[in-house]
Design an enzyme around this catalytic site. Structure first.
Site, PDB file in Angstrom:
ATOM      1  N   SER A   1      -4.481  -1.732   7.965  1.00 53.72           N
ATOM      2  CA  SER A   1      -5.750  -1.541   7.240  1.00 53.72           C
ATOM      3  C   SER A   1      -6.955  -1.791   8.157  1.00 53.72           C
ATOM      4  O   SER A   1      -6.931  -2.679   8.994  1.00 53.72           O
ATOM      5  CB  SER A   1      -5.831  -2.511   6.053  1.00 53.72           C
ATOM      6  OG  SER A   1      -4.636  -2.492   5.311  1.00 53.72           O
TER       7      SER A   1
ATOM      8  N   HIS B   1     -10.116  -1.886  17.967  1.00 56.74           N
ATOM      9  CA  HIS B   1      -9.856  -0.538  17.457  1.00 56.74           C
ATOM     10  C   HIS B   1     -11.173   0.034  16.937  1.00 56.74           C
ATOM     11  O   HIS B   1     -11.373   0.240  15.756  1.00 56.74           O
ATOM     12  CB  HIS B   1      -8.814  -0.617  16.339  1.00 56.74           C
ATOM     13  CG  HIS B   1      -8.426   0.717  15.791  1.00 56.74           C
ATOM     14  ND1 HIS B   1      -7.940   1.730  16.568  1.00 56.74           N
ATOM     15  CD2 HIS B   1      -8.440   1.190  14.521  1.00 56.74           C
ATOM     16  CE1 HIS B   1      -7.685   2.769  15.797  1.00 56.74           C
ATOM     17  NE2 HIS B   1      -7.981   2.471  14.552  1.00 56.74           N
TER      18      HIS B   1
ATOM     19  N   GLY C   1       0.862  -1.183   0.000  1.00 55.10           N
ATOM     20  CA  GLY C   1       0.000   0.000   0.000  1.00 55.10           C
ATOM     21  C   GLY C   1       0.893   1.225   0.000  1.00 55.10           C
ATOM     22  O   GLY C   1       1.714   1.410   0.901  1.00 55.10           O
TER      23      GLY C   1
ATOM     24  N   ARG D   1     -11.483   5.588   5.643  1.00 55.60           N
ATOM     25  CA  ARG D   1     -12.854   6.093   5.874  1.00 55.60           C
ATOM     26  C   ARG D   1     -13.066   7.461   5.241  1.00 55.60           C
ATOM     27  O   ARG D   1     -12.129   8.221   5.059  1.00 55.60           O
ATOM     28  CB  ARG D   1     -13.060   6.300   7.376  1.00 55.60           C
ATOM     29  CG  ARG D   1     -13.263   5.067   8.135  1.00 55.60           C
ATOM     30  CD  ARG D   1     -13.819   5.415   9.494  1.00 55.60           C
ATOM     31  NE  ARG D   1     -12.794   5.741  10.469  1.00 55.60           N
ATOM     32  CZ  ARG D   1     -13.066   6.190  11.687  1.00 55.60           C
ATOM     33  NH1 ARG D   1     -14.317   6.388  12.049  1.00 55.60           N
ATOM     34  NH2 ARG D   1     -12.101   6.453  12.545  1.00 55.60           N
TER      35      ARG D   1
ATOM     36  N   ASP E   1       2.258  -1.312  -4.639  1.00 57.67           N
ATOM     37  CA  ASP E   1       0.879  -0.827  -4.784  1.00 57.67           C
ATOM     38  C   ASP E   1       0.375  -1.304  -6.133  1.00 57.67           C
ATOM     39  O   ASP E   1       1.170  -1.576  -7.044  1.00 57.67           O
ATOM     40  CB  ASP E   1       0.818   0.716  -4.692  1.00 57.67           C
ATOM     41  CG  ASP E   1      -0.577   1.220  -4.309  1.00 57.67           C
ATOM     42  OD1 ASP E   1      -0.755   1.689  -3.172  1.00 57.67           O
ATOM     43  OD2 ASP E   1      -1.499   1.122  -5.149  1.00 57.67           O
TER      44      ASP E   1
ATOM     45  N   GLY F   1      -0.222   4.473  -0.308  1.00 57.57           N
ATOM     46  CA  GLY F   1      -1.050   5.673  -0.171  1.00 57.57           C
ATOM     47  C   GLY F   1      -0.499   6.616   0.877  1.00 57.57           C
ATOM     48  O   GLY F   1       0.711   6.775   1.022  1.00 57.57           O
ATOM     49  N   GLN F   2      -1.428   7.235   1.607  1.00 60.48           N
ATOM     50  CA  GLN F   2      -1.024   8.254   2.581  1.00 60.48           C
ATOM     51  C   GLN F   2      -0.127   7.675   3.670  1.00 60.48           C
ATOM     52  O   GLN F   2       0.935   8.213   3.964  1.00 60.48           O
ATOM     53  CB  GLN F   2      -2.283   8.853   3.232  1.00 60.48           C
ATOM     54  CG  GLN F   2      -3.174   9.614   2.278  1.00 60.48           C
ATOM     55  CD  GLN F   2      -2.651  11.012   2.038  1.00 60.48           C
ATOM     56  OE1 GLN F   2      -1.596  11.197   1.447  1.00 60.48           O
ATOM     57  NE2 GLN F   2      -3.379  12.003   2.494  1.00 60.48           N
ATOM     58  N   ILE F   3      -0.587   6.582   4.307  1.00 59.89           N
ATOM     59  CA  ILE F   3       0.219   6.008   5.397  1.00 59.89           C
ATOM     60  C   ILE F   3       1.497   5.386   4.816  1.00 59.89           C
ATOM     61  O   ILE F   3       2.583   5.551   5.373  1.00 59.89           O
ATOM     62  CB  ILE F   3      -0.572   4.952   6.203  1.00 59.89           C
ATOM     63  CG1 ILE F   3      -1.866   5.548   6.767  1.00 59.89           C
ATOM     64  CG2 ILE F   3       0.279   4.402   7.352  1.00 59.89           C
ATOM     65  CD1 ILE F   3      -2.751   4.562   7.520  1.00 59.89           C
ATOM     66  N   GLY F   4       1.361   4.704   3.685  1.00 59.76           N
ATOM     67  CA  GLY F   4       2.517   4.045   3.073  1.00 59.76           C
ATOM     68  C   GLY F   4       3.660   5.024   2.816  1.00 59.76           C
ATOM     69  O   GLY F   4       4.830   4.719   3.066  1.00 59.76           O
TER      70      GLY F   4
END
Ligand code: A3D
Length: 318
Positions: A120, A176, A10, A83, A34, A12-15
């Site tokens: 995730s 969580h 992944g 989300r 990705d 994306g933003q966190i990756g």
């Protein structure tokens, strides 16, 4: 000795933040996978080109091929949708289950000896699925949530008391989700129970309790608070830093005690589910789950949180 290898699934933003933190701390060589062509390659090139400025020297590679994660020591998974405002983490289960199944198959095939840290959402369910599909031992598949939830709780306490965030030790248990369990009784500032400090500040037990309840509520909804502000995604700096603390403890055998989503086999009265609890993370992954006594109120909150996890996990078709 060969360098350590970290695979990020992944990009994306966190990756992206994970990759930058791995590089800045020189935790090892990093491969980012990705499905979007060019995205992981572009992000890794961007970070790599600043090595001379930041002074790190590690290999960074972006890829769309699982073969490139071969031999990874640690895999951190952020693949999946985040989300949007108004959504709960649980709303992501259908789409992210499909993604997690593909991801776990890739990890099983190409990094069969790795330790896997899942980020995730919905976290507890995605860790469960990842372990089932890979078939890896429970000690090698875990989830990041509690480090961040506890850090948020500690931050709110530090801001309220006007003390350094470095001196607050806080812990959250459970799933969580909105029923997570911030443990007030075990939270301290430099070893001093937090309620004692709040009661002194307000000179009023009822007011101190009210202030603490507001901080507990804010902790439970902290992810949603960021989502509502960002509008286009969820928190990404803080989950990345939290997962890096876990990865670093494993890669360097630090044996840190970190709130981790672990598979429980009787601990805290939970059997056969992944739930957040403090654990020792070292070269063997989850080396030990730290159990301790909960009072009746804490156990009831834990049971409620675990019931929510069970409901979600049991709704998944494996
Ligand atoms: P985002 O920026 O959308 O990145 C997700 C990436 O996954 C995208 O680049 C996608 O292309 C990629 N992707 C989609 N399908 C696949 C696939 N099959 N294989 C590989 N990659 C794929 O999201 P994000 O980085 O902001 O968040 C990632 C996940 O972390 C989401 O599910 C969030 O809900 C979750 N999250 C968890 C926490 C916790 O503390 C547990 C906090 C914040 C976000």
């Amino acid at each position: 000795m060969a360098r350590k290898k970290i695979a990020l699934i992944g990009g994306g933003q966190i990756g992206g933040v994970l990759a930058q933190l791995c590089a800045l701390r020189e935790l090892g060589d990093v491969v980012m996978f990705d499905i979007v062509e060019g995205l992981p390659q572009g992000k890794m090139l961007d970070i790599a080109e600043v090595g001379p400025v930041d002074g790190f020297d590690v290999n960074l590679k972006g890829t769309n091929s699982y073969e490139d994660i071969e031999g990874a020591d640690v895999v951190i998974v952020t693949a999946g949708l985040p989300r949007k405002p108004g959504m709960s983490r649980d709303d992501l289960i259908e789409v992210n289950s499909k993604i997690m199944t593909q991801v776990a198959e890739g990890i099983k095939k190409y990094a069969p000896k790795s330790f896997v840290i899942v980020i995730s959402n919905p976290l507890d369910a995605m860790v469960t699925l990842c372990q089932k599909v890979t078939g890896f031992p429970y000690s090698r598949v875990m989830g990041q949530a509690g480090v961040l939830d506890s850090s948020r709780f500690a931050s709110f306490i530090a801001w309220e008391l006007g003390v350094s965030v470095k001196d607050v030790v806080a812990v959250t248990l459970g799933g969580h989700g909105d029923d997570m369990v911030p443990l007030v009784r075990y939270t301290s500032v430099c070893g001093i129970p937090v309620m004692e400090l709040l009661e002194r500040k307000y000179n009023d037990k009822a007011k101190a309790k009210e202030v603490m309840e507001a901080m507990v509520k804010r902790t439970r909804g902290a992810g949603g608070e960021v989502v509502a502000l960002l509008k286009t995604g969820s928190a990404f700096y803080s989950p990345a830093s939290s997962a890096i603390a876990m990865a670093e403890s494993i890669l360097k055998d630090q044996k840190r005690v970190l709130p981790t989503c672990c598979f429980l086999q009787g601990e805290f009265g939970v059997n056969g589910y992944y739930v957040g609890v403090p654990a020792v993370l070292g070269e063997n992954g989850v080396e030990k789950i730290i159990e301790f006594a909960l009072d009746a109120e804490e156990q009831a909150m834990m049971d409620k949180s675990v019931a929510a996890v069970k409901g979600l996990v049991d709704s998944m078709k494996f």
